[in-house]
Design an enzyme around this catalytic site. Structure first.
Site, PDB file in Angstrom:
ATOM      1  N   CYS A 112      36.262  39.807  41.816  1.00  0.00           N
ATOM      2  CA  CYS A 112      35.257  38.860  41.321  1.00  0.00           C
ATOM      3  C   CYS A 112      34.088  38.735  42.291  1.00  0.00           C
ATOM      4  CB  CYS A 112      35.905  37.502  41.071  1.00  0.00           C
ATOM      5  SG  CYS A 112      36.957  36.972  42.397  1.00  0.00           S
ATOM      6  N   GLU A 161      29.871  41.400  33.873  1.00  0.00           N
ATOM      7  CA  GLU A 161      30.808  41.794  34.919  1.00  0.00           C
ATOM      8  C   GLU A 161      31.537  43.060  34.463  1.00  0.00           C
ATOM      9  OE1 GLU A 161      34.212  39.184  35.700  1.00  0.00           O
ATOM     10  OE2 GLU A 161      33.823  39.492  37.828  1.00  0.00           O
ATOM     11  N   GLU A 187      38.224  29.647  38.848  1.00  0.00           N
ATOM     12  CA  GLU A 187      37.563  30.683  39.658  1.00  0.00           C
ATOM     13  C   GLU A 187      37.394  31.860  38.705  1.00  0.00           C
ATOM     14  OE1 GLU A 187      36.648  33.661  41.200  1.00  0.00           O
ATOM     15  OE2 GLU A 187      38.574  33.833  42.241  1.00  0.00           O
ATOM     16  N   LYS A 195      52.138  31.247  36.613  1.00  0.00           N
ATOM     17  CA  LYS A 195      52.149  32.315  35.605  1.00  0.00           C
ATOM     18  C   LYS A 195      51.319  33.497  36.101  1.00  0.00           C
ATOM     19  CE  LYS A 195      49.783  33.987  32.279  1.00  0.00           C
ATOM     20  NZ  LYS A 195      50.236  35.382  32.312  1.00  0.00           N
TER      21      LYS A 195
HETATM   22  P1  NDP Z   1      42.013  37.070  31.752  1.00  0.00           P
HETATM   23  O1  NDP Z   1      41.103  35.948  32.040  1.00  0.00           O
HETATM   24  O2  NDP Z   1      42.371  37.350  30.321  1.00  0.00           O
HETATM   25  O3  NDP Z   1      43.406  36.901  32.536  1.00  0.00           O
HETATM   26  C1  NDP Z   1      43.621  36.084  33.651  1.00  0.00           C
HETATM   27  C2  NDP Z   1      44.907  35.296  33.509  1.00  0.00           C
HETATM   28  O4  NDP Z   1      44.787  34.411  32.401  1.00  0.00           O
HETATM   29  C3  NDP Z   1      46.128  36.164  33.209  1.00  0.00           C
HETATM   30  O5  NDP Z   1      47.256  35.593  33.818  1.00  0.00           O
HETATM   31  C4  NDP Z   1      46.238  36.074  31.707  1.00  0.00           C
HETATM   32  O6  NDP Z   1      47.535  36.325  31.212  1.00  0.00           O
HETATM   33  C5  NDP Z   1      45.850  34.620  31.480  1.00  0.00           C
HETATM   34  N1  NDP Z   1      45.393  34.339  30.131  1.00  0.00           N
HETATM   35  C6  NDP Z   1      44.850  35.172  29.208  1.00  0.00           C
HETATM   36  N2  NDP Z   1      44.569  34.532  28.058  1.00  0.00           N
HETATM   37  C7  NDP Z   1      44.963  33.254  28.244  1.00  0.00           C
HETATM   38  C8  NDP Z   1      44.934  32.088  27.413  1.00  0.00           C
HETATM   39  N3  NDP Z   1      44.441  32.099  26.183  1.00  0.00           N
HETATM   40  N4  NDP Z   1      45.411  30.947  27.924  1.00  0.00           N
HETATM   41  C9  NDP Z   1      45.891  30.901  29.187  1.00  0.00           C
HETATM   42  N5  NDP Z   1      45.949  31.951  29.997  1.00  0.00           N
HETATM   43  C10 NDP Z   1      45.479  33.120  29.548  1.00  0.00           C
HETATM   44  O7  NDP Z   1      41.414  38.340  32.377  1.00  0.00           O
HETATM   45  P2  NDP Z   1      41.731  39.856  31.949  1.00  0.00           P
HETATM   46  O8  NDP Z   1      42.973  40.190  32.631  1.00  0.00           O
HETATM   47  O9  NDP Z   1      41.720  40.091  30.484  1.00  0.00           O
HETATM   48  O10 NDP Z   1      40.426  40.567  32.495  1.00  0.00           O
HETATM   49  C11 NDP Z   1      39.248  40.562  31.699  1.00  0.00           C
HETATM   50  C12 NDP Z   1      38.031  40.388  32.563  1.00  0.00           C
HETATM   51  O11 NDP Z   1      38.104  39.148  33.247  1.00  0.00           O
HETATM   52  C13 NDP Z   1      37.891  41.410  33.673  1.00  0.00           C
HETATM   53  O12 NDP Z   1      37.374  42.596  33.208  1.00  0.00           O
HETATM   54  C14 NDP Z   1      37.010  40.648  34.603  1.00  0.00           C
HETATM   55  O13 NDP Z   1      35.680  40.745  34.165  1.00  0.00           O
HETATM   56  C15 NDP Z   1      37.484  39.228  34.489  1.00  0.00           C
HETATM   57  N6  NDP Z   1      38.470  38.855  35.528  1.00  0.00           N
HETATM   58  C16 NDP Z   1      38.053  38.131  36.583  1.00  0.00           C
HETATM   59  C17 NDP Z   1      38.933  37.833  37.585  1.00  0.00           C
HETATM   60  C18 NDP Z   1      38.537  37.064  38.774  1.00  0.00           C
HETATM   61  O14 NDP Z   1      39.078  37.300  39.848  1.00  0.00           O
HETATM   62  N7  NDP Z   1      37.651  36.093  38.654  1.00  0.00           N
HETATM   63  C19 NDP Z   1      40.315  38.285  37.570  1.00  0.00           C
HETATM   64  C20 NDP Z   1      40.681  39.009  36.371  1.00  0.00           C
HETATM   65  C21 NDP Z   1      39.765  39.259  35.420  1.00  0.00           C
HETATM   66  P3  NDP Z   1      48.016  37.767  30.684  1.00  0.00           P
HETATM   67  O15 NDP Z   1      47.078  38.773  31.234  1.00  0.00           O
HETATM   68  O16 NDP Z   1      49.371  37.870  31.225  1.00  0.00           O
HETATM   69  O17 NDP Z   1      48.003  37.707  29.196  1.00  0.00           O
END
Ligand code: NDP
Length: 450
Positions: A262, A352, A228, A153
């Site tokens: 990250c 972050e 992660e 996904k």
């Molecule tokens: P999320 O954690 O919301 O998104 C990461 C993935 O998880 C996406 O594919 C998202 O889907 C999915 N997701 C979101 N909600 C759910 C849920 N309830 N159950 C299962 N999967 C879910 O990160 P964001 O995109 O909102 O970013 C927010 C913050 O997260 C950033 O500002 C940053 O601080 C951190 N982040 C850290 C990352 C890393 O590399 N460690 C990467 C991205 C974000 P979808 O977006 O399609 O709804």
């Protein structure tokens, strides 16, 4: 329900897709489950050959994939090319790993004891928008090498390269159902994967908040999870370091991918005796970061991924920054390179930001540097700049973080383990370590008694 995909640099529409829901997710899991029995029987050399073919197809389509990633994320084309190059390397690496991941025999009384590395079954892979195909490959490579079938996904903001990879997997010869890509909301598709009884494991990269949701949701079926999550990594610069080199490198360890990384070293800790000199060098180096059109070969930093994310990033900058760069006029979700002076208690140093904002924090001695660096709920990466080898090792051992570099800011290599301590998650990606979290150890005893 349709989903509109934008180019963050132009705000123009790139694609319109159908959004999957629970039904489509269930269908993908069913396809993966149906494909599993035959897939696990595929001879290791053939599994390796398929992964190798996929790697070659990624190489053959390198420029197309890099352009797609650059346009969908708004990342500079030079960086996107590097990332797609790494995707191919990851599949080559795990092609080579297939037949090097095996069990052992253990001396016991009365017979022979042996272990097997069994696949888990169907694994759900949930990936973010910052390095879409790259992070997907870190999970797909070991998952497929261990003979699992997968449902991937991608993030809704950036699904285009994952969709393309699904096609390439079929072209490479992976049987139908082995690699499934489902585009839809995290709260719908992701949540269903987490709770689905036929999904054996979730490999997740994203925010710590959603990581917690993954753990909670997975508890219902005692699913395996690897997480992660976020980071707030420290770049620790001692007075005896090559300050010019450290200052020249520091901007790229925060502003690369517009800070949406990250591993971003967003806390720059500098020994007080060289603080002013280093700050001057850092401002000059930051002034030199080329911000602009991601399609321009010379561009080093593009826009943020979305308007909403730009608002979040902007909320972190209060008062007058020490330095703020320029951004292009016109459309696009731009945010300038920003340096602020801070204490480790400030919000900017604790949360972050995931944007191009770095906090400069002074320290007095080695003990204080370690204390400040560790004073965070996160523990993903970090850097140590010093010419004193013993100190470098001492500090490296003292820091509560999963991936460290000395006199360098690089965190990620195909063959070395990557992952976090503390609230940055658990489990390791890349290298041979990743195979452990995509397989289960089975122990078999055979009696040799007459
Ligand atoms: P999320 O954690 O919301 O998104 C990461 C993935 O998880 C996406 O594919 C998202 O889907 C999915 N997701 C979101 N909600 C759910 C849920 N309830 N159950 C299962 N999967 C879910 O990160 P964001 O995109 O909102 O970013 C927010 C913050 O997260 C950033 O500002 C940053 O601080 C951190 N982040 C850290 C990352 C890393 O590399 N460690 C990467 C991205 C974000 P979808 O977006 O399609 O709804």
């Amino acid at each position: 329900m349709t989903l509109t995909i934008l180019n963050p640099a132009t705000e123009q529409r790139l694609a319109q897709l159908e959004r999957a829901g629970v039904e489509e997710t269930d269908a993908a899991v069913a396809a993966a489950r149906a494909a599993f029995p035959a897939w696990r029987k595929v001879a290791p050399t053939d599994r390796a050959r398929l992964l190798r073919r996929l790697a070659t197809l990624v190489e053959d389509n390198h420029e197309e994939l890099a352009r797609l990633e650059s346009r969908n994320v708004g990342k500079p084309i030079s960086g996107a090319r590097g990332e797609i190059g790494m995707v191919a390397q990851v599949f080559h690496y795990y092609a080579g790993a297939v037949d090097k991941h095996y069990g052992e025999t253990i001396p016991v009384a009365g017979g022979v004891d042996m272990t097997f590395r069994e696949p888990l079954g169907v694994v759900g892979l949930i990936v973010p928008w910052n390095f879409p195909l790259n992070i997907a490959s870190w999970k797909l490579g070991p998952a497929l090498a261990c003979a699992n079938t997968v449902v991937l996904k991608p993030a809704e903001l950036t699904p285009l390269t994952a969709i393309r990879l699904g096609d390439l997997a079929l072209e490479a010869g992976f049987p139908e159902g082995v690699v499934n890509v489902v585009v839809g909301r995290g709260s719908v598709v992701g949540q269903r994967l987490i709770e689905h009884p036929d999904v054996a494991k979730i490999g997740f990269t994203g925010s710590t908040e959603v990581g917690q949701e993954v753990m909670r949701g997975a508890a219902g079926t005692v699913k395996r999870v690897t997480l992660e999550l976020g980071g707030k990594s420290a770049n620790v610069v001692f007075a005896d370091a090559d300050l010019e080199k450290a200052a020249a490198a520091a901007p790229y360890s925060v502003f690369d991918n517009a800070g949406q990384d990250c591993c971003a070293r967003s806390r720059i800790l500098v020994e007080r005796s060289v603080y002013d000199r280093f700050a001057g060098l850092l401002v000059e180096a930051t002034r030199g970061v080329k911000v602009g059109d991601p399609e321009d070969e010379a561009t080093e930093m593009g826009p943020l991924v979305s308007a909403a994310h730009r608002d979040t990033v902007a909320s972190f900058v209060e008062g007058a920054p020490m330095f703020q760069g320029e951004v292009p006029d016109g459309p696009g979700f731009w945010f300038p390179c920003t340096l602020v002076e801070a204490s480790n208690d400030d919000r900017i140093a604790r949360e972050e930001v995931f944007g191009p904002v770095a906090a400069l924090i002074p320290f007095s001695d080695e003990a204080e540097a370690v204390a400040i660096a560790n004073d965070t709920p996160y523990g993903l990466s970090g850097s140590i700049w010093t010419r004193d080898g013993a100190r470098a090792l001492r500090v490296a051992r003292a820091l509560e973080t999963g991936v460290l570099s000395v006199n360098s800011n690089s965190s990620v290599r195909v063959s070395t383990p990557f992952g976090g301590f503390k609230e940055s998650g658990f489990g390791r990606e890349l290298g041979m370590h990743a195979l452990q979290s995509y397989s289960e150890v089975k122990n078999v005893f055979i009696s040799t008694e007459e």
